[in-house]
Structures are given as structure tokens and as C-alpha cells.
Scaffold this motif. Structure first.
Motif, PDB file in Angstrom:
ATOM      1  N   ASP A 129     -63.827 -35.033 -35.930  1.00 53.71           N
ATOM      2  CA  ASP A 129     -63.691 -35.377 -37.339  1.00 53.71           C
ATOM      3  C   ASP A 129     -62.276 -35.838 -37.689  1.00 53.71           C
ATOM      4  O   ASP A 129     -61.989 -36.114 -38.851  1.00 53.71           O
ATOM      5  N   GLY A 130     -61.390 -35.897 -36.691  1.00 52.36           N
ATOM      6  CA  GLY A 130     -60.034 -36.349 -36.949  1.00 52.36           C
ATOM      7  C   GLY A 130     -59.073 -35.266 -37.365  1.00 52.36           C
ATOM      8  O   GLY A 130     -57.955 -35.568 -37.800  1.00 52.36           O
ATOM      9  N   ASN A 131     -59.446 -33.990 -37.216  1.00 56.03           N
ATOM     10  CA  ASN A 131     -58.530 -32.890 -37.521  1.00 56.03           C
ATOM     11  C   ASN A 131     -57.598 -32.674 -36.336  1.00 56.03           C
ATOM     12  O   ASN A 131     -58.047 -32.576 -35.196  1.00 56.03           O
ATOM     13  N   VAL A 132     -56.302 -32.580 -36.596  1.00 53.04           N
ATOM     14  CA  VAL A 132     -55.288 -32.535 -35.548  1.00 53.04           C
ATOM     15  C   VAL A 132     -54.725 -31.130 -35.416  1.00 53.04           C
ATOM     16  O   VAL A 132     -54.432 -30.464 -36.421  1.00 53.04           O
ATOM     17  N   GLU A 133     -54.561 -30.668 -34.172  1.00 53.70           N
ATOM     18  CA  GLU A 133     -53.909 -29.395 -33.874  1.00 53.70           C
ATOM     19  C   GLU A 133     -52.786 -29.630 -32.871  1.00 53.70           C
ATOM     20  O   GLU A 133     -52.889 -30.495 -31.997  1.00 53.70           O
ATOM     21  N   LEU A 134     -51.740 -28.851 -33.006  1.00 54.47           N
ATOM     22  CA  LEU A 134     -50.628 -28.853 -32.053  1.00 54.47           C
ATOM     23  C   LEU A 134     -50.507 -27.451 -31.486  1.00 54.47           C
ATOM     24  O   LEU A 134     -50.245 -26.498 -32.217  1.00 54.47           O
ATOM     25  N   PRO A 695     -68.360 -26.578 -33.273  1.00 54.61           N
ATOM     26  CA  PRO A 695     -69.010 -27.016 -32.030  1.00 54.61           C
ATOM     27  C   PRO A 695     -68.058 -27.638 -31.024  1.00 54.61           C
ATOM     28  O   PRO A 695     -66.910 -27.974 -31.326  1.00 54.61           O
ATOM     29  N   GLN A 696     -68.565 -27.821 -29.810  1.00 59.72           N
ATOM     30  CA  GLN A 696     -67.851 -28.553 -28.791  1.00 59.72           C
ATOM     31  C   GLN A 696     -68.046 -30.053 -29.006  1.00 59.72           C
ATOM     32  O   GLN A 696     -68.921 -30.486 -29.756  1.00 59.72           O
ATOM     33  N   GLN A 729     -73.331 -32.228 -33.625  1.00 62.00           N
ATOM     34  CA  GLN A 729     -72.378 -31.203 -34.016  1.00 62.00           C
ATOM     35  C   GLN A 729     -73.112 -30.099 -34.770  1.00 62.00           C
ATOM     36  O   GLN A 729     -73.749 -30.355 -35.798  1.00 62.00           O
ATOM     37  N   VAL A 730     -73.038 -28.859 -34.243  1.00 58.22           N
ATOM     38  CA  VAL A 730     -73.677 -27.707 -34.884  1.00 58.22           C
ATOM     39  C   VAL A 730     -72.573 -26.788 -35.406  1.00 58.22           C
ATOM     40  O   VAL A 730     -71.711 -26.343 -34.646  1.00 58.22           O
ATOM     41  N   ILE A 731     -72.596 -26.520 -36.701  1.00 57.90           N
ATOM     42  CA  ILE A 731     -71.602 -25.665 -37.348  1.00 57.90           C
ATOM     43  C   ILE A 731     -72.319 -24.470 -37.959  1.00 57.90           C
ATOM     44  O   ILE A 731     -73.300 -24.638 -38.701  1.00 57.90           O
ATOM     45  N   THR A 732     -71.839 -23.272 -37.655  1.00 59.21           N
ATOM     46  CA  THR A 732     -72.439 -22.067 -38.224  1.00 59.21           C
ATOM     47  C   THR A 732     -71.421 -21.333 -39.078  1.00 59.21           C
ATOM     48  O   THR A 732     -70.231 -21.314 -38.782  1.00 59.21           O
ATOM     49  N   VAL A 733     -71.917 -20.722 -40.156  1.00 57.01           N
ATOM     50  CA  VAL A 733     -71.123 -19.855 -41.020  1.00 57.01           C
ATOM     51  C   VAL A 733     -71.927 -18.579 -41.228  1.00 57.01           C
ATOM     52  O   VAL A 733     -73.092 -18.627 -41.639  1.00 57.01           O
ATOM     53  N   VAL A 734     -71.296 -17.425 -40.936  1.00 51.44           N
ATOM     54  CA  VAL A 734     -71.988 -16.146 -41.021  1.00 51.44           C
ATOM     55  C   VAL A 734     -71.148 -15.183 -41.835  1.00 51.44           C
ATOM     56  O   VAL A 734     -69.982 -14.936 -41.511  1.00 51.44           O
ATOM     57  N   LEU A 743     -76.506 -29.035 -38.816  1.00 53.19           N
ATOM     58  CA  LEU A 743     -76.544 -29.991 -37.724  1.00 53.19           C
ATOM     59  C   LEU A 743     -76.163 -31.368 -38.254  1.00 53.19           C
ATOM     60  O   LEU A 743     -76.787 -31.893 -39.178  1.00 53.19           O
ATOM     61  N   ARG A 744     -75.107 -31.939 -37.674  1.00 52.90           N
ATOM     62  CA  ARG A 744     -74.693 -33.304 -38.001  1.00 52.90           C
ATOM     63  C   ARG A 744     -74.842 -34.175 -36.755  1.00 52.90           C
ATOM     64  O   ARG A 744     -74.522 -33.753 -35.656  1.00 52.90           O
TER      65      ARG A 744
END
Length: 782
Positions: A129-134, A695-696, A729-734, A743-744
Motif C-alpha cells: 500500500d506504499g507504507n514505508v518503514e525504516l 498480510p504478507q 490481502q487479508v487484514i484481521t482486527v480482533v 479481503l482486498r
């Protein structure tokens, strides 16, 4: 005139074999380190000037440094009609205080965006999604040519998606910034250096690319004569409309009412993005020790999405019948930013002594808009809807003074001060649909005017010195006083001071090796998008908003690194990493059976914003390297493994503990007839969050580039995820009262073609002794 980009080579005096080398910087200074004992010859070259060789350099054990002093280059005796310069810098350069990724040699990214380049930078991760981590941290301070910009204050992803890769010269990654740098950004600093040309004459380049998913173009023009120069550029891009199918299956529990709600949403969104930039830089060497540079740029970028969603909801434990509806939604965001700067630099007779005064300003104007309507199945008119327009301003002014003073030998002091003044405004105008009249009437309970003022006053002192012949030390401290004012109701943010120490210990080993140990403290202040209380109801069942009470996050970062250079651009860097963040910024989702927003009540909704969550420990290792094999094949890889442990999480959290793994591999092969082929693959593992799991993702890119017209032009073909139309892409929130499965299917497949052309020639003139410096500078110095 001081020369930059002169080529320095160090060769063994007996065998004439080249051992190491360097380029001079903007002050004419250069340094070559990690040389074993022996006798060497040093050659300094620059096109249009006579080569200079120093043939009497002897290095003995225990000798800390050898200074060549001032080396003068005489102008060549005849005029050159045309010059072609070829040569490739190493793609990855590991330095004591930073990693430099030279993007000009990255062919698979040249038709893409800054995000595509960042995927290949060591210690950096970019998700789908274009989110950057360092080093596993998303709180990064982004700079353009070493300066901040308001374009990063609203949407970092959109800002990076508006910069074509063809405009990027290099990317600097600073994981342990020294005291000279702003303390903002617990993850560190990423500095994007845009292309510029400091060669004499008129020259430039044109880059064009088009494809199934992305189109962009850029043009650069350089005009330089004697002691002044102008660079100007224009770039633009567009991400074409792509449709993303999305399904959400959500179960929520209302313990007070004793009912269970089930929500099923199935639909799509059509997304597109665009942006353009233009700017001009001017520099003038008033004298050989006084330089003025000025720059102004204009940036525009935005995105929009439009879609339809079928909604089915039913309630167990209640007599209410199932409800079926259809929702239309539209979101639009854009920002315009004008940036300008003025910089004065003075160098002194004493080598390394300089004064730097910088004024930098940015004026951004972000706008967010949404519209959504819901219609019962079988009905023609909607039963509910809302719309909002949220314009704002983001203005920043920075004034800094930096002074560097070599005290004695290799002992160097740096000190300075900086003032940052940021003013943010946001106006939300919300209207609600009246089903009876089908009119949109103002909702004063959700509408507001927000004013947010931030002032940061900073000062620092640092020193670099050798501690015996074994250890090099760079240590310092920076103090920042932050004063924040916000006029949102019932919100008061007290002023606070932050002491930011930093230290880097390094030791040079034989055979171009070094080890380092660093520590730095960093701070992450909440920015515009995190504090803005604007309620986005584009999906009335999943509301997003900001948190005006968000406190600063504090980061303590430690790194133990080892570097080995092998020649021909090959190198290996291994880093052990420990990062501890307190008052950690994390997105949190809460479920509400009934949520009051102004004059409206929304039922069975989730509300997400950023909150300060406990303390997070990240421990891991990063391995990056580049290997040249028989001068034709080059391999580059970046491997990142991190274990995360969190304490002090909110009650009911599923926990964020777990391992994260990132890996990429890039292979470049030089074929005959100036044809280059490249393959790049990237893998991101799934990650635990405090409320679920992300997701991976797996992406891969194939590219070819053919150079022609004496390597002044090239044409390339690029294909990404060519064998898969969608990336799932599977995203879960619990949470204790809320479970969500989303599911996207992202349309990530693309193919494109790019064209690059460099034009113009370089000019050199022999200096006339009777002419003044302002008309024709004297022989260049190093």
C-alpha cells in the motif's frame, strides 16, 4: 573556484594497482580511509584541467591521517568541442553515519516512483500500500535535498508517489542521526536527493514512461557559466484508474443489549492518483569562500476513489429483520505546496571550518472531501447520506545556523541552533441528507474550525575526534523545546523539553572494513493527519479520525554494524538493531453499538485513530550487500528479521508480539550491445498488530534497458507481477467485542515502456590571469 566532483584515485606506488578512491564534495574536500600501511600515489582529475599526481604518500602503522593541503589544478590548454562522461558509482555505499543508495543505476525503478526506489534501499521496507518503514519503524523524518516540506505532513504515501524515480539522484538513510539533525522521527531520517547538474554549459535530460498502470515524465535543464548556475525541472505522473474488489465480514457483540451483529460488505472501489512538481535552483559563488543558493518549487498531488458496496446486516438475539442496502461512496484528497529556501555558506582558510545559514519555508494547502449515500435494496431514493469538505493550510518556517570548527588535528566541533514555526488550520463543513426533502443540511455538531500551532526551539553541540589510534568518536547532544497550541475544545497540550543525546563509535579495520556502535534518542511528534479530529464517514460502519490529545513518542535506538568493501562496488553490511519506543503511536479500533457524531447517531460502527500505547521493543538483524560477479552480473540483497515485544497494551488486546521478515533480491546482467536486464523480487511476511494481523505480500519486477546514441539515450521495458492480475490481502482486527475479516484484491500487475535522453555539452575555458574572479574564477582547488 573550489571544484566538486573531482575524481581522486589512490594506487599502490609499486604495482600501480588502484586501491581506493573518492569524489570531492561541494567544498573541494575529499577523504580516503581504510588504507593499509604502504606507499601510494594519489591522482586528482577533472575534465578540462590538467591531471595532478602526488607520488610520495607513505602510510605507516599508527599514523592517523595525512593531509595533502591545497592541491591546485591548472586549466587545460585548449578548448574542448564536446565531452562524454561515463562511469558508474556503486549502487550502495555504506558510510559511518548513513547508507547511500545511488538510484541512477537502478533500471527497474526508472519508469516508476520514489516508492519503487525505496523498496530496494537497505534497511527500508515498503508494503504493497506504499507504507514505508525504516528498521521496522514507520515514524520517519522525510527530507527533500536535506530540507523538510509540508507535502509530507498530510500523506507521505501520496507525496512519495508524486516523485518520479527518474528525478532521484540518490537516497540517504540515516538510522542514527547525530545532534545536528532534527530529533523528529523515531525511525530515523530518509533524505531524497533530486538530480542536479553542476557541469559548465547547457545540458539536461528528458524522461518519459507509459504503461498499463502508471505514466510519468520529467525534464531537467542545467545552465552553468563560471561561478553561477541554474537548474530547473518539471515532472508529473498519473496512476491510472484501477478497481479493487473488497469484502468485509464483521461480527460485533453488544453485551449490554445481549445481541450479536453480523455485517457483510461486498463491493469495489476505483482508485486513481496524480501529481506534478516544478522547481528552479540557483547558486552563486560570490567568492571562492562565499556561496549563496536559492530554490523554489511547487508541488501538487492527490488521489480519489469511487465505489459501490452491497451491505447485508442482521442481528442475533433481536427481533429486527435483516437489512440489505447499497452504498455509494466518493473520496478525494489533494494538496498544493509552495516551498522556497535561501542558503548562505561561508568557508574559511582553515580546512573544514565553515558557517551555514539556512532559511526554509513551506506553504501547503490540503483539501479532503467525501460523499456517501445509502439506499435500501429495492428503493430508488437513499435513506441516509452525508458529505463533507475539509480544506486546510499547513505552513512551516525554519531558520537554522550551523558552524563547524576544526580545533586541532582531527578534533572537530559542530554547533548550531534552529527555530521551527508550524501553523496548521483545518475547517470541516459537514452536511447530512434529509430523506424527506433529499436536501443536504449543515450539521453544526460535526463542523468545526481547528487551529494548531507548533514551535520548536533547538540547539546542539557535537564533537568528532579520535580516541587513541583505535577508536573514532562522534558524540553530541541536542535540546529541543516544543510549544504546541490547539484550539480544539477541552484540549490542552503542555510545553515540554527533550534532550536528545547521540554517539557513534567506529573502528577502521584492515582491507576496507569498519565496525560501529551507535546510540541516539529520537522523538515523534503527532502531525496533521494524526491529530485532525475530522470524522471520515465514507464508510459509516468503519469511521476514521484523528486524536488531538496524542502525546509524542520517544525512541531509543541502538545499532552495532559491520561493513566490508570488496572493490568494484561490492560490499556487505550487517547490523544488529535494538529499538525501544515509549508512548508508542499505534492505530486502535473501538466498537460502538451507538456513536454520537454531532446531530447524528451511527449504529454498530468501529472508530479508528492513533493512540499512545505502552512500550514497544524491537530486536533484530539487517543484512545488505552488493556483489559484482565477473563485471557483468551484479547481485544486491537486503534481509531484515525483527522480533517485536510490547508491554502496557490496552485491555483485551491480542498483542503485537511476533517476528517480521523482509527480503529482496536484485540481479542485473550486462549483455552485449549496451543491453542490460534486471530482475527484482520482494517478500514481506505477515505481521502481528495489537489488534489483529496484516498480510504478507510478494512482488517481482522484470526490466530491460537498451542504450544508444553514444549512451545519451536509452529505452526500457518494465513488467511487475506480470503473471498475477491481483494480489490478495487479508487484514484481521480482533477485540473483545469485535472481529473483522477483510479481503482486498489489489490490481498490482503492470507493464510499461520508458525513454531517456540526455542532451547538451560541457564547456571549459582557460582562465585569463588578468580577469577578476567574478568573471572567470582562478584555477580550481581541492
Amino acid at each position: 573556484m573550489v571544484i566538486d566532483y573531482a575524481t581522486i584515485t589512490v594506487a599502490d606506488r609499486a604495482s600501480k594497482k588502484i586501491i581506493n578512491g573518492a569524489l570531492s564534495d561541494s567544498t573541494g574536500y575529499f577523504a580516503v580511509s581504510s588504507l593499509p600501511s604502504g606507499a601510494y600515489m594519489v591522482t586528482i582529475e577533472f575534465i578540462g584541467y590538467t591531471k595532478k599526481t602526488v607520488d610520495s604518500i607513505v602510510i605507516r602503522d599508527g599514523k592517523n591521517a595525512i593531509s595533502l593541503g591545497t592541491v591546485s589544478l591548472s586549466a587545460a590548454g585548449q578548448m574542448m568541442q564536446g565531452v562524454t562522461i561515463t562511469g558508474d558509482a556503486p549502487v550502495i555505499e555504506n558510510k559511518i553515519d548513513k547508507i547511500v543508495y545511488n538510484a541512477a543505476n537502478d533500471i527497474t525503478s526508472q519508469g516508476g516512483l520514489a516508492l519503487d526506489v525505496l523498496k530496494k534501499v537497505p534497511q527500508v521496507n515498503v508494503d504493497i500500500d506504499g507504507n514505508v518503514e525504516l528498521q521496522g519503524n514507520s515514524n520517519i523524518r522525510f527530507l527533500i535535498n536535506g530540507k523538510p516540506s509540508s507535502v509530507f505532513g498530510n500523506s507521505i504515501t501520496d507525496a512519495l508517489a508524486a516523485i518520479p524515480a527518474s528525478q532521484i539522484k540518490s537516497i540517504e538513510v540515516i538510522t542514527s542521526p547525530g545532534a545536528k539533525y532534527d530529533a523528529q522521527g523515531t525511525g530515523g531520517i530518509i533524505n531524497i536527493i533530486l538530480k542536479e547538474n553542476k557541469m559548465q554549459g547547457i545540458n539536461g535530460s528528458i524522461n518519459l514512461s507509459g504503461g498499463t498502470r502508471l505514466e510519468n515524465g520529467s525534464a531537467n535543464l542545467n545552465i552553468r557559466h563560471n561561478n553561477w548556475g541554474i537548474n530547473t525541472f518539471f515532472s508529473g505522473n498519473a496512476q491510472l484508474v484501477s478497481r479493487t474488489p473488497t469484502t468485509q465480514d464483521r461480527t460485533s457483540f453488544d453485551s449490554a443489549a445481549g445481541v450479536t451483529n453480523h455485517l457483510l460488505q461486498d463491493g469495489y472501489s476505483d482508485f486513481q492518483r496524480n501529481g506534478y512538481q516544478s522547481g528552479i535552483d540557483f547558486d552563486w559563488n560570490i567568492t571562492k569562500r562565499n556561496n549563496i543558493t536559492a530554490a523554489v518549487s511547487y508541488n501538487h498531488f492527490g488521489n480519489s476513489s469511487e465505489g459501490m458496496t452491497n451491505v447485508q446486516q442482521d442481528t442475533a438475539g433481536s427481533s429486527a429483520p435483516p437489512v440489505s442496502s447499497r452504498r455509494y461512496s466518493y473520496n478525494h484528497f489533494e494538496t498544493n505546496s509552495l516551498d522556497w529556501s535561501l542558503n548562505y555558506k561561508k568557508t574559511f582558510k582553515k580546512e573544514g571550518q565553515e558557517l551555514d545559514i539556512l532559511y526554509n519555508a513551506s506553504d501547503g494547502q490540503p483539501v479532503t472531501h467525501f460523499l456517501q449515500t445509502s439506499t435500501y435494496t429495492g428503493w430508488t431514493d437513499p435513506y441516509a447520506g452525508s458529505a463533507s469538505n475539509n480544506p486546510g493550510t499547513n505552513k512551516e518556517n525554519d531558520i537554522s545556523v550551523d558552524y563547524t570548527h576544526p580545533v586541532k588535528g582531527n578534533f572537530v566541533l559542530e554547533t548550531g541552533a534552529k527555530t521551527t514555526i508550524q501553523n496548521i488550520t483545518s475547517t470541516a463543513s459537514v452536511t447530512d441528507l434529509q430523506p424527506g426533502t433529499m436536501e443536504y443540511l449543515p450539521d453544526p455538531g460535526q463542523s468545526y474550525n481547528l487551529k494548531y500551532d507548533l514551535r520548536v526551539y533547538a540547539g546542539y553541540l557535537s564533537a568528532s575526534f579520535p580516541f587513541t589510534s583505535f577508536l573514532k568518536v562522534k558524540a553530541g547532544a541536542r535540546y529541543e523545546y516544543t510549544d504546541t497550541k490547539i484550539d480544539f475544545p477541552n484540549t490542552n497540550i503542555p510545553a515540554y523539553g527533550t534532550l536528545v543525546p547521540s554517539i557513534i563509535l567506529s573502528h577502521d579495520l584492515k582491507n576496507a572494513q569498519f565496525i560501529k556502535l551507535s546510540y541516539t534518542r529520537r522523538i515523534e511528534r503527532a502531525d496533521y493527519r494524526d491529530v485532525n479530529p475530522f470524522l471520515n464517514f465514507a464508510d459509516p460502519y468503519n469511521i476514521t479520525t484523528g486524536n488531538p490529545l496524542l502525546k509524542p513518542e520517544i525512541g531509543n535506538n541502538m545499532e552495532l554494524g559491520y561493513n566490508k568493501s570488496f572493490g568494484k562496488g561490492s560490499n556487505l553490511y550487517v547490523a544488529l538493531i535494538e529499538r525501544i519506543n515509549t508512548q508508542d503511536h499505534k492505530p486502535v479500533t473501538a466498537f460502538y453499538p451507538a456513536y454520537q457524531a454531532g446531530d447524528s447517531v451511527y449504529y454498530n460502527v468501529s472508530v479508528s485513530n492513533f493512540q499512545n500505547i505502552g512500550t514497544e521493543y524491537n530486536s533484530g538483524v539487517n543484512i545488505s550487500g552488493s556483489w559484482a560477479i565477473k563485471e557483468k552480473l551484479n547481485l544486491r540483497s537486503n534481509i531484515f528479521l525483527m522480533h517485536r515485544h510490547s508491554i502496557g497494551l490496552p485491555p483485551g488486546s491480542t498483542g503485537a508480539d511476533g517476528d517480521r521478515f523482509r527480503m529482496n533480491l536484485n540481479a542485473t546482467y550486462q549483455l552485449p550491445h549496451n543491453l542490460i536486464t534486471e530482475v527484482f523480487g520482494n517478500y514481506n511476511s505477515a505481521t502481528n498488530n495489537i489488534q489483529g494481523r496484516t498480510p504478507q505480500s510478494i512482488t517481482y519486477t522484470l526490466a530491460f534497458r537498451k542504450q544508444f546514441w553514444h549512451k545519451n539515450a536509452s529505452i526500457g521495458v518494465t513488467a511487475t507481477n506480470i503473471f498475477n492480475e491481483y494480489t490478495r490481502q487479508v487484514i484481521t482486527v480482533v477485540t473483545p467485542d469485535y472481529n473483522s475479516y477483510t479481503l482486498r484484491e489489489l490490481p498490482y500487475r503492470s507493464a510499461g515502456i520508458s525513454f531517456t535522453y540526455k542532451f547538451g555539452k560541457l564547456e571549459f575555458k582557460k582562465v585569463k590571469e588578468n580577469e577578476s574572479y567574478l568573471n572567470n574564477p582562478p584555477a580550481m582547488e581541492n
